[in-house]
Design an enzyme around this catalytic site. Sequence first.
Site, PDB file in Angstrom:
ATOM      1  N   GLU A 172      48.574 -19.468  26.057  1.00 47.59           N
ATOM      2  CA  GLU A 172      48.843 -20.532  25.079  1.00 47.59           C
ATOM      3  C   GLU A 172      50.295 -21.005  25.095  1.00 47.59           C
ATOM      4  OE1 GLU A 172      47.613 -19.258  21.167  1.00 47.59           O
ATOM      5  OE2 GLU A 172      45.510 -19.187  21.720  1.00 47.59           O
ATOM      6  N   GLU A 368      39.612 -16.245  24.551  1.00 49.35           N
ATOM      7  CA  GLU A 368      39.741 -15.828  23.143  1.00 49.35           C
ATOM      8  C   GLU A 368      38.823 -16.682  22.293  1.00 49.35           C
ATOM      9  OE1 GLU A 368      43.692 -15.649  21.356  1.00 49.35           O
ATOM     10  OE2 GLU A 368      44.530 -14.909  23.240  1.00 49.35           O
TER      11      GLU A 368
HETATM   12  C1  GAL Z   1      45.909 -16.508  19.380  1.00 49.90           C
HETATM   13  C2  GAL Z   1      46.898 -15.647  20.139  1.00 49.90           C
HETATM   14  C3  GAL Z   1      46.679 -14.191  19.959  1.00 49.90           C
HETATM   15  C4  GAL Z   1      46.229 -13.794  18.573  1.00 49.90           C
HETATM   16  C5  GAL Z   1      45.159 -14.740  18.062  1.00 49.90           C
HETATM   17  C6  GAL Z   1      44.646 -14.423  16.674  1.00 49.90           C
HETATM   18  O1  GAL Z   1      46.404 -17.789  19.212  1.00 49.90           O
HETATM   19  O2  GAL Z   1      46.808 -15.890  21.522  1.00 49.90           O
HETATM   20  O3  GAL Z   1      47.849 -13.561  20.350  1.00 49.90           O
HETATM   21  O4  GAL Z   1      47.284 -13.636  17.717  1.00 49.90           O
HETATM   22  O5  GAL Z   1      45.645 -16.047  18.103  1.00 49.90           O
HETATM   23  O6  GAL Z   1      45.545 -14.682  15.672  1.00 49.90           O
END
Ligand code: GAL
Length: 465
Positions: A172, A368
Site C-alpha cells: 500500500e 488483504e
Molecule cells: C491495512 C494495512 C495493514 C493493517 C490493515 C488493518 O491497510 O496494510 O498493515 O493495518 O490495514 O488495519
Amino acid sequence: MAVPTETFYQFPEGFLWGSSTSGPQTEGTVEGDGKSMSNWDYWYSIAPEKFHAQIGPKDTSTFYKNYRKDISLLKETGHTVFRTSIQWSRLIPKGTGEVNQQAVAFYREVFSEIKKQGIQLIVNLYHFDLPYCLQEIGGWENKEIVYAFESYARTCFDLFGDIVDTWITFNEPIVPVECGYLGEYHYPCKVDMKAAVQVAYHTQLASSLAVKACHEMNSNHKICIVLNLTPAYPRSESSEDKTAARLAELFQTKSFLDPSVLGTYPEELISIVKEHDLLPEWTQEELDIIKENTVDFLGVNYYQPLRVQAPSADSKEKLTLDSFFAPYDMPGKKINPHRGWEIYEKGIYDIGINLKEHYGNIEWLVTENGMGVEGEEKFRKDGVIEDDYRIEFIEDHLIELHRAIQDGSNCKGYMLWTFIDCWSWLNAYKNRYGLVELNLESQERIIKKSGYWFKELSQNNGFRK
Ligand code: GAL
C-alpha cells in the site's frame, strides 16, 4: 414452503488460502536483537499518547520469540499461503551497509519453517517501516533513499533467494504518502502536496528498481506490488460527482497501479500535477526503468469502498486532495458496527473486472481483506471467540470474488488480514482481525471459531452458502 437452496462455491484448483501480516506488526523487539529504530519506534518514543492505549511497536505480538508456535497455528488454520515482511531496520540497522546476522538467522529460520510446513511463502520488503536514520536525512523525499532501498532489496534477494521465490516490493505505497505527507497518521505528519508527489514518485521508482533487481538476480522469481485498490463510487450520476470519483481513483489507485502494471503514468495525472506546479524531480532514465520493469502479478488489499462527491468551493483554496474530491457518507450503507467501516462486497468484484478489462487480466491475489472488531472479547463463549460476523464477512466477499473469477478475472488466491490479532499502527490492538486471538497479558494464542472454519474452507477449496 420453499426450501432455501444452497450453492457450493467451488474455487479453481490450486487456489491459495491464507493470510497476510507484516514484520513491524508482529515481531516485537527484544533486548540485544540488533534491530535499530524504525520511523514507528521513533514516533512512539516522542509521542506515545498518539497510540491506542499507549501500546507501541516494541510490544507487537511476540512473533520474534514465538514464531514456531505461530507457524504451527498457520497449519492448524488451513493456510496454504502466508505473507509477512522483512523489517529493513532489523536486517540493516543503519539503513545501508552492515547486515545484522541475528536478523539473517531469524528470517532464515522463519522462512524455512514455513516452507517445511508446505506453505507457500510471500515476502514483502516494505510495510510502512523505514529505518529512522534514513528518515533523518529526508526519508522518501530524498532520492538517496531510493537507492538505499534498491540495495536493501538486493541484499534480501541474495540472502533469502534460495528459500523465497515470491516477493513484494511495497505494501500500500499510497498510504504513507497520504497519511504521512497529506495527513497526520504516519510520521513525519507533514501536509505538503509537493513533498507527497515527490515521495510517491520515489516510492514507485524504488519499487521498479526492486523488480529489476529481482529479475536480474533470479530470473524465475516472481515479484509484485500490493495496492489498496479501493474503488471510488460517485454520490450521483452528475458530471461533477463522476469527475470527483475519477480523480479520486487517479490519485489513490492509478498513481501506483498504472506505472506498476502498465509502466506509465496516466496522462491526466501528469497534466494535473503539472498544472499545479507539483512535478517531482525526474529523469528520462528513471521513467525508462519504470517502463521496463513492471510487476509479474498484483496483490490487492480491499476493505471498504470509497464514496465520493464533488468538492465544495472553499476546499479549493489551499491545494490538498480535498480540492479534487470529497468523501460522501452514503445513507443506508451496510456497516461493520464494531469498526465503523462500510461493508460493500461487490467492490471486490469490480476490482477483479477492472483488472481484467484495463490491466491485461494480470494475475492477482487478494492480499488483504478482513474485519476489524473492537471489544471482541464480548463474543467469547466457553473460552472461544465466536466470530460468526467474520465468517459471514469472508463468505460474502468470497461470493463476489467467485463471481469475478467466473467472469474471467485472473485471481489466484485469497489472503485474509490476518492470522493472529496484531498491532495496527496508531490503533495498536484496538481492532482485532485475527483467526487466532492474542491475549495481550499472557501472550496466549487461542483459535477463534473463524480459524476452524477457515481450515474447512481451505480443505474443501470452497464453501456452501
Ligand atoms: C491495512 C494495512 C495493514 C493493517 C490493515 C488493518 O491497510 O496494510 O498493515 O493495518 O490495514 O488495519
